[in-house]
Structures are given as structure tokens and as C-alpha cells.
Scaffold this motif. Structure first.
Motif, PDB file in Angstrom:
ATOM      1  N   ASP A 233       1.508   1.852   6.527  1.00 36.57           N
ATOM      2  CA  ASP A 233       0.494   2.286   5.577  1.00 36.57           C
ATOM      3  C   ASP A 233      -0.912   1.938   6.040  1.00 36.57           C
ATOM      4  O   ASP A 233      -1.882   2.604   5.646  1.00 36.57           O
ATOM      5  CB  ASP A 233       0.762   1.666   4.197  1.00 36.57           C
ATOM      6  N   CYS A 234      -1.045   0.902   6.853  1.00 33.93           N
ATOM      7  CA  CYS A 234      -2.369   0.555   7.389  1.00 33.93           C
ATOM      8  C   CYS A 234      -2.898   1.677   8.287  1.00 33.93           C
ATOM      9  O   CYS A 234      -4.116   1.878   8.392  1.00 33.93           O
ATOM     10  CB  CYS A 234      -2.303  -0.749   8.185  1.00 33.93           C
ATOM     11  N   GLU A 235      -1.988   2.421   8.929  1.00 41.04           N
ATOM     12  CA  GLU A 235      -2.404   3.538   9.789  1.00 41.04           C
ATOM     13  C   GLU A 235      -3.047   4.652   8.982  1.00 41.04           C
ATOM     14  O   GLU A 235      -3.990   5.300   9.431  1.00 41.04           O
ATOM     15  CB  GLU A 235      -1.201   4.083  10.557  1.00 41.04           C
ATOM     16  N   ASN A 236      -2.521   4.878   7.780  1.00 41.86           N
ATOM     17  CA  ASN A 236      -2.943   6.036   6.995  1.00 41.86           C
ATOM     18  C   ASN A 236      -3.758   5.706   5.749  1.00 41.86           C
ATOM     19  O   ASN A 236      -4.392   6.599   5.176  1.00 41.86           O
ATOM     20  CB  ASN A 236      -1.712   6.847   6.572  1.00 41.86           C
ATOM     21  N   HIS A 237      -3.732   4.453   5.323  1.00 39.93           N
ATOM     22  CA  HIS A 237      -4.364   4.129   4.039  1.00 39.93           C
ATOM     23  C   HIS A 237      -5.324   2.949   4.097  1.00 39.93           C
ATOM     24  O   HIS A 237      -5.815   2.518   3.054  1.00 39.93           O
ATOM     25  CB  HIS A 237      -3.276   3.852   2.985  1.00 39.93           C
ATOM     26  N   LEU A 238      -5.610   2.442   5.302  1.00 36.37           N
ATOM     27  CA  LEU A 238      -6.604   1.385   5.452  1.00 36.37           C
ATOM     28  C   LEU A 238      -7.855   1.989   6.071  1.00 36.37           C
ATOM     29  O   LEU A 238      -7.798   2.639   7.116  1.00 36.37           O
ATOM     30  CB  LEU A 238      -6.071   0.253   6.335  1.00 36.37           C
ATOM     31  N   ALA A 239      -8.980   1.789   5.421  1.00 37.10           N
ATOM     32  CA  ALA A 239     -10.245   2.379   5.880  1.00 37.10           C
ATOM     33  C   ALA A 239     -10.670   1.794   7.225  1.00 37.10           C
ATOM     34  O   ALA A 239     -10.238   0.705   7.611  1.00 37.10           O
ATOM     35  CB  ALA A 239     -11.328   2.126   4.834  1.00 37.10           C
ATOM     36  N   ASP A 240     -11.521   2.516   7.930  1.00 42.08           N
ATOM     37  CA  ASP A 240     -12.113   1.977   9.151  1.00 42.08           C
ATOM     38  C   ASP A 240     -12.839   0.678   8.806  1.00 42.08           C
ATOM     39  O   ASP A 240     -13.591   0.614   7.816  1.00 42.08           O
ATOM     40  CB  ASP A 240     -13.096   2.977   9.752  1.00 42.08           C
ATOM     41  N   HIS A 241     -12.608  -0.345   9.606  1.00 33.64           N
ATOM     42  CA  HIS A 241     -13.150  -1.693   9.376  1.00 33.64           C
ATOM     43  C   HIS A 241     -12.547  -2.361   8.138  1.00 33.64           C
ATOM     44  O   HIS A 241     -13.035  -3.414   7.709  1.00 33.64           O
ATOM     45  CB  HIS A 241     -14.689  -1.674   9.254  1.00 33.64           C
ATOM     46  N   GLY A 242     -11.503  -1.749   7.590  1.00 33.26           N
ATOM     47  CA  GLY A 242     -10.788  -2.362   6.476  1.00 33.26           C
ATOM     48  C   GLY A 242      -9.955  -3.552   6.955  1.00 33.26           C
ATOM     49  O   GLY A 242      -9.627  -3.662   8.136  1.00 33.26           O
ATOM     50  N   MET A 243      -9.602  -4.426   6.027  1.00 37.11           N
ATOM     51  CA  MET A 243      -8.881  -5.642   6.389  1.00 37.11           C
ATOM     52  C   MET A 243      -7.556  -5.766   5.649  1.00 37.11           C
ATOM     53  O   MET A 243      -7.397  -5.249   4.527  1.00 37.11           O
ATOM     54  CB  MET A 243      -9.748  -6.868   6.099  1.00 37.11           C
ATOM     55  N   VAL A 244      -6.618  -6.441   6.298  1.00 40.31           N
ATOM     56  CA  VAL A 244      -5.317  -6.707   5.697  1.00 40.31           C
ATOM     57  C   VAL A 244      -5.084  -8.212   5.700  1.00 40.31           C
ATOM     58  O   VAL A 244      -5.404  -8.905   6.671  1.00 40.31           O
ATOM     59  CB  VAL A 244      -4.179  -5.960   6.445  1.00 40.31           C
TER      60      VAL A 244
END
Length: 284
Positions: A233-244
Motif C-alpha cells: 500500500d505504500c507503493e500506491n497510497h503513500l504520498a511523495d515524501h510521505g512517512m511510514v
């Protein structure tokens, strides 16, 4: 029996379960609930006789405590991150490691140059009692926060906590592993079930018997199943420069880290205060 005499008896009965300091603190809390005396009054009236009804109520609580039921569930509440949260048998009792996860997230989001003053979008996966999104909402009031859980009972508790703290959270009832996410998020944070089936024997009876299995144990033989879905989901639903930000199984630190190395531009495996590999943090 006086307050002091019963306190000594109470501590002795729980000596095999709690330390002397812990049992004394529990007694003070329960006496306040039943008799209405705060700690100062308990010291002041230590030689006052307890009413028979009060002794009966304390005996019932003592009996329940001896079964191993967590005192937080008996009280129906706990303190986490300096805040009061309601809980019951449908949600996990918050652990100190999750406070560390939140400290990590808050620290990173408050760094100079981060857009924490803007309405960032945050997703909490497996919210349980709602502690993670509520604490984040208090620190980042401009943020838009969504929180997912498969348990409807857990979401009832989370909604009660959000109302109590006047925190606007979008709660979603969803089978995360089998459903698709919607939207793009600036932050994805999660403390998902990560205990493997082969580790169940290592978990104390009080945890297995009184806390929800679905929030503790992986639903399959793969203890990384949630992390694999989150990585995807990080590939498709995390924004650019987004963090996990993830709390993880300390025995599977490297394996969890590797799930994100080809997806995120930077990813780290971090230890908790006890020296265990407990968190994965990354940025896209």
C-alpha cells in the motif's frame, strides 16, 4: 477491619502477582472507586473501619485480580501518553512501546521543514482503542486522520475515546488484509498483530486469556502478513515524501525492514528503550 489492616491484607493476597508498590497503588485506586477516599484521605483515615459493603466490594475485586484479569480492564480505563483512555476486553491494553512509536512519529513530523502545520492526511491501520490517532490529532490538530479496524467492538471503544477527547477522527470498519485502500496519505502508522502462531506459548496467560487474539496474533502462519500489505500500500497510497511508522515483532526486524527497502527512499530499523528492534520508520 480498618483501611490500614485491609491494605496489608490486600497486598499480601496479591504478592505473587504484583510487587508491593504495585499492589499498594491498586488498593489506593480501588479504595477511591469504592469508598471515595483519595490517597490523602486514605492516609488520614487509615484507622477508620471499612463498612461491610466496602469490604465485600473489595473482596470481589481481589477475586477478579487473582484470575489474572488486567486491572485496566477492571477499571475500564488506563493512562497512555498522559491521557485517559477507556478500554475493555475488545481492545489491547496500550504498551509503553506504542508510546515510543508515537514519540518517534511526533518527533519526525515536527522537524523543521515538515509540513505539520498543513492539513496532512494520516492513516492508522488497526486502531484498536484509538490511542494512536487521538494522540496524533492532539499534536497535529490541522491533520485529517483516518483509522481502520476489523473489529466493530473495538471501533465502538475508539469512538468513545475520540468523543471524550474531542478529537475528530474518521473511523473505518474494514477488513484491511482483504480490502483495498482508498486515497493518498502523508503518514501511514500502524501497530498491527505481529505475534506468530509459533510464539503463542511465550505469551503470558493473562494476556492470552483476557486480551483480544485478533489484535495480538497474526491471522495466518505468516507473522509478516500485515507488513507485506502495508508495504504494498505504500507503493500506491503513500504520498511523495510521505512517512511510514510501524511497531514490529522484535524477532523479525531485518525481515520487516527488507519489505520496504525497494519501496522507500530511506528506511530504518530502530530499537526501543529496552534495546529490542521494535520500529521501522521510512520516508518515500
Amino acid at each position: 477491619m480498618t483501611i490500614l489492616e485491609y491494605k496489608r491484607y490486600f497486598k499480601g493476597e496479591l504478592s505473587s502477582i504484583y510487587s508491593e508498590a504495585e499492589s499498594a497503588e491498586l488498593y489506593a485506586v480501588f479504595l477511591l472507586r469504592i469508598v471515595g477516599f483519595d490517597k490523602f484521605q486514605q492516609r488520614r483515615f487509615m484507622h477508620q473501619e471499612l463498612l461491610k459493603s466496602h469490604v465485600e466490594d473489595l473482596e470481589e475485586l481481589l477475586k477478579i485480580l487473582k484470575t489474572g484479569k488486567p486491572f485496566q480492564q477492571i477499571l475500564g480505563e488506563t493512562e497512555f501518553y498522559g491521557m485517559k483512555f477507556f478500554l475493555d476486553e475488545h481492545v489491547l491494553i496500550p504498551r509503553p512501546e506504542t508510546e515510543e512509536l508515537l514519540e518517534l512519529a511526533i518527533h519526525e513530523l515536527q522537524k523543521p521543514g515538515k509540513k505539520h502545520q498543513e492539513p496532512i492526511k494520516i492513516l492508522d491501520i488497526g486502531t484498536g482503542s484509538g490511542i494512536i490517532p487521538i494522540v496524533l490529532k492532539k499534536h497535529f490538530p490541522n491533520s485529517s486522520i483516518s483509522a481502520i479496524d476489523f473489529s466493530e467492538k473495538a471501533l465502538e471503544v475508539a469512538k468513545r475515546n475520540a468523543e471524550f477527547h474531542e478529537a475528530e477522527i474518521h473511523f473505518i470498519h474494514q477488513d484491511y488484509l482483504n480490502d483495498d485502500l482508498a486515497g493518498i496519505y502523508d503518514v501511514i502508522i500502524s501497530n498491527p498483530p505481529y505475534i506468530g502462531i509459533d510464539e503463542q506459548g511465550e505469551i503470558s496467560g493473562s494476556v492470552k486469556e483476557f486480551e483480544p487474539e485478533m489484535a495480538l496474533f497474526s491471522p495466518t502462519s505468516d507473522p509478516l502478513i500485515f507488513y507485506k500489505k502495508i508495504a504494498k500500500d505504500c507503493e500506491n497510497h503513500l504520498a511523495d515524501h510521505g512517512m511510514v511508522f510501524l511497531e514490529i515483532n522484535q524477532k523479525l526486524g531485518i525481515e520487516t525492514l527488507e519489505l520496504f527497502t525497494d519501496i522507500l527512499s530511506e528506511v530504518r530499523l530502530l530499537k526501543d528503550l529496552s534495546g529490542n528492534e521494535r520500529f521501522v520508520w521510512g520516508i518515500r
